[in-house]
Structures are given as C-alpha cells and as structure tokens.
Design an enzyme around this catalytic site. Structure first.
Site, PDB file in Angstrom:
ATOM      1  N   GLU A 188     -12.411  -1.161  -6.831  1.00 26.00           N
ATOM      2  CA  GLU A 188     -11.342  -1.714  -7.661  1.00 26.00           C
ATOM      3  C   GLU A 188     -10.920  -3.041  -7.072  1.00 26.00           C
ATOM      4  OE1 GLU A 188      -8.844   2.240  -8.923  1.00 26.00           O
ATOM      5  OE2 GLU A 188      -7.772   0.573  -8.027  1.00 26.00           O
ATOM      6  N   ASP A 235       3.758  -2.177  -6.764  1.00 18.71           N
ATOM      7  CA  ASP A 235       3.102  -2.195  -5.455  1.00 18.71           C
ATOM      8  C   ASP A 235       4.094  -2.185  -4.300  1.00 18.71           C
ATOM      9  OD1 ASP A 235       0.209  -2.285  -5.864  1.00 18.71           O
ATOM     10  OD2 ASP A 235       0.653  -4.095  -7.016  1.00 18.71           O
ATOM     11  N   TYR A 270      -6.921   8.033 -13.948  1.00 18.49           N
ATOM     12  CA  TYR A 270      -6.321   7.666 -12.658  1.00 18.49           C
ATOM     13  C   TYR A 270      -5.041   8.477 -12.496  1.00 18.49           C
ATOM     14  CZ  TYR A 270      -4.876   4.490  -8.839  1.00 18.49           C
ATOM     15  OH  TYR A 270      -4.515   3.960  -7.633  1.00 18.49           O
TER      16      TYR A 270
END
Lengths: 401, 305
Positions: B49, B60, B174
């Site tokens: 990725e 994040d 995911y």
C-alpha cells in the site's frame, strides 16, 4: 434552487455540497447523532429547555441597534447592528453550544470535545460544560493559543482542558483534525461539539438550526423597527455559522441581499488570505464538500487572517450551495480594512467588535456609501472585541504593558 | 479476476495469509519509495500500500502524519506518485494499492485518476474518508478502469453497514481493527475476533486487518483470523529512523520478512513455544476455506526471531 426548508436532503447534501466524507469509524456515530437530533428537534421539552436557557442564561433576544453615528459618518444607508456580541460569553457561539450541549447530555455522553480558533467557541463550550457538569477538552492551534491567551485562560478557569495542536499550520483547521482524531478514538463516550456550520452531516444543518434564532429575531425586530425588511444583511464568514444563522430565515425573501464577508487577509493578490468563496475551488475537507483554498494537487492551503476565528481554508456547504445558486454574495475585506472597521465602530458607537465581526462592519461601511439614506443594512455583529485588544494594539504599533 | 483477486486466491491455495506493507509515498523521496517497495517485495510482502500524502491526514496518528509532512515537503504529488508506480512496474510484480484521502483524487479528476492509476499498474485504491454512501462516482470510474475500490469496515460499523461495505468492497475488505487513528499499539483490540467473525458471516471476500499491528507476534495472532495483515506505522517509523542510512532497504526487507514469516505457518497452530496468547474470542478459523497442507513458505530464508 430548492426551497430553503428542504435542505439538506436526507443524506446531508446541499445540492452537490455537504455530505459525509469521514472515516468509516465515524459513520455509525454520525447516524446516531442525526437520529438523536431529529428526536430532540421534535421534543417540546428539549425545545422549551433550550429556549429558557437562551433567554435566561444567554441573554436572548439580542437587540437590533441602529448605529446612527456610524451611519452618519458613512453618509448613506442606515446601518443596524444585530448585537450577538451581547450574548453571554461574548459571541453568537453560545446559541449553538447550548443546543448541542443539551443534546450531548440527552445522548448520555459524559465528555465533550471542541475545536476553537479565536477561542470564542472554546469558551462557549467550556461554559456550557460547566453549566451541565460535562467533562470538556478543547483543541486549539498553538499559533491561536499565542494570539488568544485571554480566551485560553478563560477556558481553564471554566474547568476545561485546552490542548495545543502543533501540527500543520497550528490554527483552526489543524484543531479540527485533532478533534476528529480524538472523536474517532473516543467516539463511544464523547460528543464532538463542532462550532461552525461545516463538517459531516448533520453538523451543518444542526449548527444552522441552532444559529437560525439570530435571523428569526432580526426579521421580527426589523419589521417592528422599520416596518419592512432590511435591504441587505452582512455577516462575516469563516466557517459560516453566524452568517447562515442570520441569513437563513431571509433566504425566501428574494429582495433582501445576503452578503458574506470573507477574510481578505493581506489582499487576495498576496495569496495570504482566507477567502475560500472568492479564490477557492470545490473539494472535500473535514467531512464535507465545499469551496476550499487548495493547490492544484488537492492539498489544503493555509488560510491567513488577522482574526483567528476566520482563519479557515473552507466554508460551510450551505454557503457554497447558495453561492452557486446566486442567492448569497461573497466579498473579501482585508486585515487593514477590518482594523479600520474596528476603530470606526469603537470610536463612533462605543461598541468594540471582534475582529471577525469588524470585517462585516468594514464592508457595511463601504456598501452604505453607495446606497441611499432610505436603505437599511443589518450587520451581524457576531462577537465583542475584548479578546482582540492586544492584536489590535500590535497592529497599530502600540506596546501593551 | 483482478490482480488482487489472483493474489488472494494463490495465497489461499498455499495456505498463507497476505502481508500488506504500507509506505508513505515520497518519504523520504519517491526514488527511495521505489527502492522500498522492491525491498518489501523481496522480503515477502504480498501487497504494498502506498499512502498518498495529504495536508490534513485526520485518520492518521503521529508517525504517518510526520511521514506525510516529509513527503509533501519533498514535493510529492499524486501525479508523481503514479509516475513512480509506472516506473516501479518494470521490476516489481507485487500488487499495489493506493491509500489516500479523497481530496487529492478529486483534484486530479475521478476519471483521469482511475485511468492513470490503472495504466500505471495500480491494482486497488482505498479512500479513507470516502464511505460507500459517497463513493458511487469514484466506484463507477474505478470499475470502468479495472481498478479495485477497497472499502473499510470499522468496529463501530453496524451490521447493516458491514453488509453494505462487504458488498461494495472489491479486491478485499479492509478491517480497521480499532476505534482510533493509525499507529502502533501494545495490545490487539479485544473485540477483533468477534468483529472478523461477523464479517465472515456476510462475505467470502478476503479480509485484511490494519491499524495498530506492528510486531511479528501481533501479525501471527491476527493472521489466525484474517486473510491478510497490514503493517503501516511500524514500517514508516523504521523508514523515519533509518532514512539516509545505506542499509535502509535491507533493514526494511529484513523486517518485512520477519513480519511475513508467521503468515506462512499453518493457521491451525504450529505448536511453537513462543506463540503469543491466543486471540480473545477464539480462533475464528472456521469460515475460511481450509488451507492446503505443506504450503508454508518454502524456500524463504528468513525465520521469525
């Protein structure tokens, strides 16, 4: 253009704007929030409690005041001030915060978090948290902490924890990033009390609804004082909550011009400004699609404004919709003009506006000169200026002890 | 069948689970990214990725935030990331997915992005702030270009949302293992086994788990539940610590090999003494097709330490 009452649609869209662009972790909590808000909105007891707090605690209704000397000075249209600066905590922010804090309590979330730029939303949130006994943490850009030390201390006195955000541009947008990271992590126990009419659905709608009291009062007061509707409403636009609050009730009144004033910073040509509507492009930030300041690669630009509360590179999605529909106009006012507006209102009326609101004052002064004496302009005076005195002093080259 | 489908089918046949290695593209430079992807492939990564750096990475944690800031400071843009992928394809066959925020993709243009990415040799794209409800425009362009649009499922996803995501996601699903941002964690979240079992009830698509997985023992534990394990921040931190060192690529290759090793072990349990505590919620193996015996990583030199 769709009827104002029908927007947003069921999925939170204002035409192509708005929506819900967030990590999956937040999707179910946003649906939960939307449902809780829909129930609260229909609940008479909730509405009665909010109305009582707005009246007895926040000090509503706020006056609609004719600024005669300022109007004389400009020599044109009469300028009226919708005095949100007289609200408890010194700005319109409390209208939204009381509504959402009651909702947080109703949803049994013991902890609220908020972002703040100038500190006004942070202070309002800390105030409501103190009132309702909620734990409160406020994210604030490190640069804003420096420029708004007084509000930081006010929040601490109110029992809130102020968390400095060092990332990125160290201003409001980074504070929102950090608040969203907190919310993603603590979503089960935490209510995110967003302060402007932006973010993912239902926030733009909910914040608008809680702020719409400004426009409802203004309309009633204008009809009583003028016998008719005003010709122009003017409000500053950072994220856009005070502007949408003032404008919303007037959207159907086609002859009333609705003008949003963006921060022109050091001038649009310098690139150091926050005028997303005037100089931005459509994109997605903080959960919604709207106009943003960004580069060709889709990286968000750093906004600049002398007022920390307008220092945001985007604007709420409902504003974007009505801009494209041609219903809202947007103009930019520079830091220097805002300072002139600040000084003029202070000297001529004894009303010291927040630097955010001073942008609207400055544009109203410019506009008034071009309109006949029979015309009326209402300025959304969103906040008072005590918090900005040291910024003004520095800009005027005065050393404070 | 896309390259992602082929990869997971082949892994199932071999009785392995995928190691997905994440790097922030352009950290410390796109040239270095090219070397790092090749090193990860040599180390045994089954899928790489590439994170597209974004100015406001709200999903994040600090490690990937810093990497994104370095990448942006080095002049990384989405078009340049795609050019890098195109040049990479000369010597790296491993499937590649982009991990991005929506705005850089919007700015590129959805159709242009999907075509350019597919032409460059990108196999899949994950857009962290694009839930299925908002994804139709990109999904249509991705499908037309032959690019898999992967959706993410979270611990807070309701059963109805899990079904929607499982139906819409292509290539794999995911699984965000925890409520939070990316970054290393000491412990695996206790509800992970149950979360994956719920997902297995509604889909046969491959399931990869990411967020908070940093060490070989964590990879092993998650590998008992999922078809793939995604390691991001731990690799990005290694890049941060060793950037500029001549051994960076070799260090990354070695670490990837350590992470991959437990994913070659038969998932039923090899009886190794250093195996970590079993995952709370049991093994969760029963929904996966039985792996082929004897398919565990033959010929790979690196053993788990």
């Amino acid at each position: 253009m769709t009827r104002a009452a029908a927007l947003p649609d069921a999925r939170g869209h204002f035409g192509r704007f708005g929506g819900r662009f967030v990590p999956e972790t937040l999707m179910a909590p946003l649906v939960e929030l939307e449902r809780a808000y829909a129930r609260a909105r229909r609940d008479r007891r909730f509405q009665a409690r909010l109305a009582a707090l707005l009246a007895d605690y926040a000090g509503r209704p706020t006056p609609l005041y004719l600024a005669s000397r300022l109007s004389e000075h400009c020599g044109g249209a009469r300028i009226w001030l919708k005095r949100e600066d007289l609200c408890h905590t010194g700005a319109h922010k409390i209208n939204n915060v009381l509504g959402q804090a009651l909702l947080a309590e109703r949803m049994r979330k013991p902890r609220v978090i908020a972002e703040t730029g100038a500190g006004q939303h942070g202070v309002a949130t800390a105030t409501a948290a103190a009132l309702l006994g909620l734990e409160c943490e406020v994210y604030m850009g490190a640069e804003d902490i420096e420029r708004q030390a007084l509000n930081v201390f006010r929040m601490r006195l109110l029992g809130a924890r102020v968390i400095p955000v060092e990332a990125g541009s160290r201003t409001l947008k980074d504070a929102i990033n950090e608040a969203l990271r907190d919310w993603v992590t603590n979503v089960r126990t935490t209510y995110y009390l967003l302060g402007s009419a932006l973010g993912p659905h239902p926030y733009p709608m909910m914040v608008r609804d809680f702020q719409a009291v400004i426009g409802r009062e203004t309309r009633r007061q204008a009809l009583a004082a003028l016998g008719r509707l005003p010709d122009v409403l003017v409000a500053c636009v950072g994220g856009g909550s005070n502007a949408i609050g003032l404008f919303h009730r007037f959207i159907g009144d086609r002859r009333v011009r609705l003008v949003g004033v963006e921060p022109g910073g050091e001038g649009l040509a310098t690139g150091r400004h926050g005028a997303s509507m005037t100089a931005g492009a459509v994109g997605v930030l903080h959960g919604c699609m709207s106009y943003l300041l960004q580069n060709d690669d889709g990286q968000i630009a750093t906004a600049h404004s002398i007022s920390a509360g307008l220092d945001y590179p985007g604007v709420g999605p409902e504003h974007a919709y009505y801009r494209d529909a041609g219903r809202f106009e947007f103009v930019a006012v520079t830091d220097a003009e805002a300072l002139e507006g600040f000084q003029a209102l202070t000297r001529l009326e004894g009303v010291m506006p927040a630097l955010e609101s001073a942008h609207a004052v400055a544009y109203a002064m410019r506009l008034a000169r071009t309109l006949p004496r029979s015309a009326s302009i209402v300025v959304g005076l969103s906040g008072r200026g005590d918090k900005d005195v040291h910024v003004v002093a520095r800009a005027l080259g005065v050393e404070l002890g | 069948m896309s390259r992602l489908d082929d990869t997971f089918a082949a892994l199932r046949r071999r009785g392995e689970r995928a190691l997905v290695a994440y790097f922030t593209a352009g950290d410390p430079s796109l040239d270095e990214t090219r070397r790092l992807v090749a090193a990860a492939a040599r180390g045994g990564a089954d899928l790489v990725e590439l994170g597209v750096p974004f100015s406001d990475p709200l999903a994040d944690g600090p490690v990937i935030q810093r990497a994104g800031a370095r990448a942006l400071a080095a002049g990384t843009t989405l078009p340049r990331v795609l050019e890098t992928v195109a040049t990479l394809r000369a010597d790296v066959g491993v499937p590649l997915a982009l991990f991005t925020y929506y705005n850089p993709v919007l700015a590129f243009g959805l159709k242009a992005f999907a075509r350019t990415a597919a032409d460059a040799g990108v196999d899949g794209v994950l857009v962290v702030d694009l839930p299925p409800e908002e994804a139709d425009p990109l999904a249509a362009e991705a499908r037309a270009a032959g690019l898999d649009l992967v959706h993410l499922v979270a611990p807070t996803s309701t059963p109805a949302r899990v079904r929607l995501i499982a139906r819409r996601s292509r290539g794999f699903i995911y699984v965000v293992s925890l409520t939070g941002v990316t970054g290393e964690r000491h412990e695996l979240p206790p509800g992970l086994g149950a979360q994956i079992r719920t997902l297995r009830l509604v889909t046969t698509k491959p399931v990869c788990v990411g967020f908070g997985i940093a060490r070989p023992d964590q990879v092993r534990a998650v590998g008992r539940l999922a078809d793939g394990v995604i390691v991001g921040s731990a690799l990005v931190r290694l890049v941060e610590e060793r950037a500029g060192a001549p051994t960076l690529a070799a260090d990354v290759e070695r670490f990837v090999a350590e992470l991959k090793a437990p994913l070659r072990e038969p998932p039923g349990g090899s009886g190794e003494s250093h195996r970590p505590r079993p995952q709370p919620g049991g093994s969760g193996e029963s929904h996966r097709p039985r792996p082929q015996p004897g398919g565990s990583g033959g010929g790979r030199p690196t053993q788990n330490k």
